[in-house]
Write an enzyme that holds these catalytic residues in place. Sequence first.
Site, PDB file in Angstrom:
ATOM      1  N   LYS B 114      35.684  39.750  49.784  1.00  0.00           N
ATOM      2  CA  LYS B 114      36.000  38.428  49.213  1.00  0.00           C
ATOM      3  C   LYS B 114      36.423  37.399  50.277  1.00  0.00           C
ATOM      4  O   LYS B 114      37.544  36.915  50.281  1.00  0.00           O
ATOM      5  CB  LYS B 114      37.097  38.556  48.152  1.00  0.00           C
ATOM      6  CG  LYS B 114      36.672  39.359  46.917  1.00  0.00           C
ATOM      7  CD  LYS B 114      37.721  39.263  45.816  1.00  0.00           C
ATOM      8  CE  LYS B 114      37.417  40.064  44.571  1.00  0.00           C
ATOM      9  NZ  LYS B 114      37.021  41.464  44.746  1.00  0.00           N
ATOM     10  N   ASP B 170      26.672  42.219  38.471  1.00  0.00           N
ATOM     11  CA  ASP B 170      27.967  42.855  38.192  1.00  0.00           C
ATOM     12  C   ASP B 170      28.295  42.503  36.754  1.00  0.00           C
ATOM     13  O   ASP B 170      28.502  41.342  36.432  1.00  0.00           O
ATOM     14  CB  ASP B 170      29.019  42.294  39.159  1.00  0.00           C
ATOM     15  CG  ASP B 170      30.445  42.681  38.780  1.00  0.00           C
ATOM     16  OD1 ASP B 170      31.352  42.371  39.566  1.00  0.00           O
ATOM     17  OD2 ASP B 170      30.663  43.266  37.702  1.00  0.00           O
TER      18      ASP B 170
END
Lengths: 428, 312
Positions: B114, B170
Amino acid sequence: MPLKAVILIGGPQKGTRFRPLSFEVPKPLFPVAGVPMVQHHIEACAKVPGMKEILLMGFYQPNEALSRFLVSAQQEFKVPIRYLQEYAALGTGGGIYHFRDQILSGGAEAFFVLNADVCSEFPLQEMLEFRQQHGDMHSFVILGTTANRTQALNYGCIVANAGTQEVQHYVEKPSTFVSEIINCGIYLFTPAIFQHIGEVFQRNQQELALCPYLGEESSNGWQRAEVIRLEQDVFTALAGSGKLYVYKTDGFWSQIKSAGSAIYASRLYLNQYSKSHPERLAQNKPGGPVIRGNVYIHPTASIDSTAVLGPNVSIGEGVTVGAGVRVRESIVLHGASLHDHTCVLNTIVGWDSTIGRWARVEGTPSDPNPNDPYAKIDSETLFRDGRLTPSITILGCSVTIPAEVVILNSIVLPHKELSRSYKNQIIL
Amino acid sequence: VVLAVSYMSDALEAAMREQEQRLGIRISMSHEKEPLGTAGPLALARDLLAEDGEPFFVLNSDVICEFPFAALARFHRQHGGEGSLVVTRVEEPAKYGVVVCEADTGRICRFVEKPRVFVSNKINAGLYIFSPGILQRIQLRPTSIEKEIFPAMAQDGQLYAMELQGFWMDIGQPKDFLTGMCMYLQALRAQHPEKLHSGPGVVGNVLVDPSAKIGANCVIGPNVTIGAGVVVEDGVRIKRCTVLEGARIRSHSWLESCIVGWSCSVGQWVRMENVTVLGEDVIVNDELYLNGANVLPHKSIAESVPEPRIIM
């Protein structure tokens, strides 16, 4: 006893809360429970024995819709009906004062004055009998009803002697509590009323003479002496003089100021139809649509048998309702078309509008609190805290709603063709 | 196949027995009593995984794609490193673990979870293959494979990336679940169009269980999956939705971008949109409007939800 009735219908500058519906048709002609608003008044007046003439009074320019209505109403109710056009907005008292000769012509001993924008059981005969019982045939009678303490402040408040019902005090829209008995906008007068109105007129003239400058406000806010308001100028003065009485009714009553209140008024009148006009209520029939509660369907409307209508639905002339359509608490005006599987709740669908398949058109009702028998419909403001208050959805005339969208708590102006969903908006 | 679970239930075990029978394979459950993160469970299942000394695949279950197991195994044996992971290109890499690798070999130089600034648009697709040696790096304690294990392996030059062909999503969030469903159906249209539903009132890619019933005058699709025993009554319009087993959609309703849970009952003339999710056994009364409502199981909805919120 020769009687007359005057119905105050206002004019285009009044009734602006009824826009965009009032763009197409004068508000007094807007259909409530399937017939023009003011027809309910006319029917009630025509039933009173001795009714010689019904006068509609207002400041609309003569128009086709009004003329046609007058002709057909005369034919149906077999009583002369005329429209008297005020040359300007003269207030609730100024108009009848201006036309007093017309009202009294033919020897009328008494006359009713009714506001067009109310919905009521019109206990006119009872008002006459009440006046007879209370002795003074020269007295004036206001029809009153009970409101709750908070809402009463929005109306004319009446304080009356508990035994005689003589009006001791009258104040229009007070800011503090005065009384729960409110003015219904329906009156019974004798020719003597004109004397009292005349006094107000003279007072106005004297006041105006004292204010020679244009733009300086006089007590009635207008530049004309002829503008006279019955409520503020006449009733307030007559209270306590022994000449004014109130007849209290528990029958249904509501103001019709906004589109939301038109749906509420429709419900009240449709309810009354079970006794007064059962033929106007649609019945469940094999091969017909499912009817729940009180529903009015114009004979020329075309309704699919799988539609489910009601409660409180009015379907106008030439309307088409497709398969699997659900309509509840709504007014569908003439020529409109609801395509298959649409869902229309708390909405007024304007003349000749179209709603596409599977669309959902929904408003928020502004009904009075059902747990309070004296609650009245709120005349809410359009905006609160900068946001549009959730209200009845209104589609103006010739609006097109595409398939599969949702229109929620919105007002759509006439001739709009929408292309997507809208919520809580005014669409120009 | 080893299922690493933190919550074991009878229903899950029963379902797995069924799959074992159907597929003729062995399914073992590795049940962590306390949460072990994304690497810890591998240590817990050490014995099962290192059993035959062969490399083993590791998958995140909330990922959907055209799983390239054979190609991944080949790629892994070729480079001989300790681990290979599948990467895919996305538009918004900052939500995921980002991978920087050598163009020719695929060896991963850097692994950033991230990142706050743009590093690369290739992300960890959540599908790996490891040689048993990796188990020496992982202790039996809560450990993040992305934050602790992969960066170390990358530094040692032992981690390689293979780019995924085809779609990837996802599907942990309902909104993304529906997007993934659309991608899956599109791939199905390309590879096995005969599995998709067709007929009057069917638009685009629609998958319908043979035991489901669809009424008259419906328009279903595009991008709809309808589960076993579902009943869709007359005049219903459904777009971009998943309707799970045993649910009933009553007549004239309109649904777009929704997930309808098992055994739900959606009333007549209901409008549901904007990623409305109904948990198991939810009842929605007639004529309501649900906009982005997330409804927990066994609730009855009697009022419209005009703006997105959670109904507990």
